[in-house]
Design a protein around this motif. Sequence first.
Motif, PDB file in Angstrom:
ATOM      1  N   GLU A  93       0.839  -1.212   0.000  1.00 39.96           N
ATOM      2  CA  GLU A  93       0.000   0.000   0.000  1.00 39.96           C
ATOM      3  C   GLU A  93       0.874   1.262   0.000  1.00 39.96           C
ATOM      4  O   GLU A  93       0.661   2.186  -0.799  1.00 39.96           O
ATOM      5  CB  GLU A  93      -0.900  -0.022   1.248  1.00 39.96           C
ATOM      6  N   PHE A  94       1.884   1.301   0.884  1.00 35.46           N
ATOM      7  CA  PHE A  94       2.740   2.488   0.974  1.00 35.46           C
ATOM      8  C   PHE A  94       3.700   2.597  -0.210  1.00 35.46           C
ATOM      9  O   PHE A  94       3.954   3.689  -0.717  1.00 35.46           O
ATOM     10  CB  PHE A  94       3.490   2.509   2.310  1.00 35.46           C
ATOM     11  N   TYR A  95       4.228   1.463  -0.678  1.00 36.66           N
ATOM     12  CA  TYR A  95       5.111   1.485  -1.848  1.00 36.66           C
ATOM     13  C   TYR A  95       4.372   1.989  -3.088  1.00 36.66           C
ATOM     14  O   TYR A  95       4.942   2.707  -3.913  1.00 36.66           O
ATOM     15  CB  TYR A  95       5.668   0.089  -2.128  1.00 36.66           C
ATOM     16  N   GLU A  96       3.127   1.587  -3.227  1.00 40.57           N
ATOM     17  CA  GLU A  96       2.362   2.005  -4.412  1.00 40.57           C
ATOM     18  C   GLU A  96       2.012   3.499  -4.360  1.00 40.57           C
ATOM     19  O   GLU A  96       2.008   4.175  -5.384  1.00 40.57           O
ATOM     20  CB  GLU A  96       1.125   1.116  -4.586  1.00 40.57           C
TER      21      GLU A  96
ATOM     22  N   ALA B  70       7.719 -10.512  -8.890  1.00 39.20           N
ATOM     23  CA  ALA B  70       8.943  -9.936  -8.324  1.00 39.20           C
ATOM     24  C   ALA B  70       9.958  -9.642  -9.431  1.00 39.20           C
ATOM     25  O   ALA B  70      10.515  -8.540  -9.497  1.00 39.20           O
ATOM     26  CB  ALA B  70       9.543 -10.902  -7.309  1.00 39.20           C
ATOM     27  N   LEU B  71      10.155 -10.613 -10.327  1.00 38.25           N
ATOM     28  CA  LEU B  71      11.124 -10.437 -11.430  1.00 38.25           C
ATOM     29  C   LEU B  71      10.742  -9.282 -12.337  1.00 38.25           C
ATOM     30  O   LEU B  71      11.595  -8.509 -12.765  1.00 38.25           O
ATOM     31  CB  LEU B  71      11.223 -11.721 -12.253  1.00 38.25           C
ATOM     32  N   GLU B  72       9.451  -9.180 -12.616  1.00 41.15           N
ATOM     33  CA  GLU B  72       8.953  -8.095 -13.481  1.00 41.15           C
ATOM     34  C   GLU B  72       9.382  -6.729 -12.919  1.00 41.15           C
ATOM     35  O   GLU B  72       9.890  -5.876 -13.654  1.00 41.15           O
ATOM     36  CB  GLU B  72       7.422  -8.200 -13.547  1.00 41.15           C
ATOM     37  N   PHE B  73       9.195  -6.533 -11.607  1.00 36.63           N
ATOM     38  CA  PHE B  73       9.539  -5.238 -10.997  1.00 36.63           C
ATOM     39  C   PHE B  73      11.049  -5.089 -10.801  1.00 36.63           C
ATOM     40  O   PHE B  73      11.600  -4.002 -10.996  1.00 36.63           O
ATOM     41  CB  PHE B  73       8.781  -5.055  -9.676  1.00 36.63           C
ATOM     42  N   TYR B  74      11.729  -6.174 -10.424  1.00 40.06           N
ATOM     43  CA  TYR B  74      13.187  -6.115 -10.274  1.00 40.06           C
ATOM     44  C   TYR B  74      13.857  -5.732 -11.596  1.00 40.06           C
ATOM     45  O   TYR B  74      14.839  -4.990 -11.627  1.00 40.06           O
ATOM     46  CB  TYR B  74      13.746  -7.460  -9.805  1.00 40.06           C
ATOM     47  N   GLU B  75      13.336  -6.267 -12.710  1.00 38.78           N
ATOM     48  CA  GLU B  75      13.959  -5.986 -14.018  1.00 38.78           C
ATOM     49  C   GLU B  75      13.708  -4.542 -14.463  1.00 38.78           C
ATOM     50  O   GLU B  75      14.580  -3.915 -15.065  1.00 38.78           O
ATOM     51  CB  GLU B  75      13.502  -7.016 -15.046  1.00 38.78           C
TER      52      GLU B  75
ATOM     53  N   ASN C 142      12.024  -1.709  -7.340  1.00 41.37           N
ATOM     54  CA  ASN C 142      12.767  -2.717  -6.592  1.00 41.37           C
ATOM     55  C   ASN C 142      12.011  -3.118  -5.311  1.00 41.37           C
ATOM     56  O   ASN C 142      11.901  -4.299  -4.978  1.00 41.37           O
ATOM     57  CB  ASN C 142      14.149  -2.167  -6.239  1.00 41.37           C
ATOM     58  N   ASN C 143      11.494  -2.112  -4.606  1.00 44.35           N
ATOM     59  CA  ASN C 143      10.818  -2.390  -3.338  1.00 44.35           C
ATOM     60  C   ASN C 143       9.518  -3.167  -3.537  1.00 44.35           C
ATOM     61  O   ASN C 143       9.210  -4.080  -2.765  1.00 44.35           O
ATOM     62  CB  ASN C 143      10.559  -1.084  -2.588  1.00 44.35           C
ATOM     63  N   ILE C 144       8.775  -2.806  -4.577  1.00 41.56           N
ATOM     64  CA  ILE C 144       7.538  -3.545  -4.877  1.00 41.56           C
ATOM     65  C   ILE C 144       7.901  -4.987  -5.257  1.00 41.56           C
ATOM     66  O   ILE C 144       7.262  -5.942  -4.813  1.00 41.56           O
ATOM     67  CB  ILE C 144       6.720  -2.829  -5.974  1.00 41.56           C
ATOM     68  N   GLY C 145       8.967  -5.130  -6.039  1.00 39.33           N
ATOM     69  CA  GLY C 145       9.469  -6.464  -6.378  1.00 39.33           C
ATOM     70  C   GLY C 145       9.799  -7.268  -5.135  1.00 39.33           C
ATOM     71  O   GLY C 145       9.492  -8.458  -5.046  1.00 39.33           O
ATOM     72  N   GLY C 146      10.402  -6.605  -4.148  1.00 40.65           N
ATOM     73  CA  GLY C 146      10.779  -7.268  -2.898  1.00 40.65           C
ATOM     74  C   GLY C 146       9.586  -7.817  -2.135  1.00 40.65           C
ATOM     75  O   GLY C 146       9.646  -8.913  -1.568  1.00 40.65           O
TER      76      GLY C 146
END
Length: 253
Positions: free
Chosen positions: A135-138, A175-180, A160-164
């Motif tokens: 919620e806070f990351y978004e 996770a990979l989608e956001f990390y990339e 990165n944080n949302i991926g985490g």
Amino acid sequence: MGDYSKALEFYEKAHKILEKALPSNHPNLAIFYNNIGGVYNKMGDYSKALEFYEKSHKILEKALPPNHPNLATSYNNIGFVYENMGDYSKALEFYEKAHQIFEKALPPNHPSLATSYNNIGFVYENMGDYSKALEFYEKSLKIREKALPPNHPELATSYNNIGGVYNNMGDYSKALEFYEKSHKILEKALPPNHPNLASSYNNIGMAYSGKGDYSKALSFLEKALSIRQKSLPSTHPLIKVTKDNIDHVKKKM
């Protein structure tokens, strides 16, 4: 550039001059205490970081009105050290103090407000409250997408944080989608041996490990280790973490 010992050397030279030239409560001294604290924090020396951040904060409390954004930044920095030390309730306390000031002092799409949402999200993630973290990351990401250019490193932090969070929830494809997304920005923005790039390789590696793709995981984790060994002190906890991650993947293989 990730060369923290050099950074410290120059900050301390500047600091010696300022201590002689300025009164002990001068705001410029607070800036330098803050900078030195930041370097110690990145080097993993959290007690030293806290010492300098608190010196900075004492000066700012006297020099600034109670709702000044610089005071919020100072609360944030202290919160960040507590977070790194694993004291999440303390971290949340300081992050929320900072956030209250930012909400009053800044327009709703200001990047500093995004950073504040991000910090609170990070603590919730570490406390295992993933829905709150997301919620806070978004909230943070929405502001950054409006306020920043598309290749800004802070956008990379948000991705990165949302991926985490997705990684911690076991959704490794998300996770990979956001990390990339994050990694693409960092590759353009940072020098090739920057510690933040190492963190990015590490995260992608761990997501592949979660998916069971161990050869891919190993390749990314070894890139992370190589950068960390070049850019961090040999005793830095992240070097051990990376080696442990590599051992874990090798055992799985």
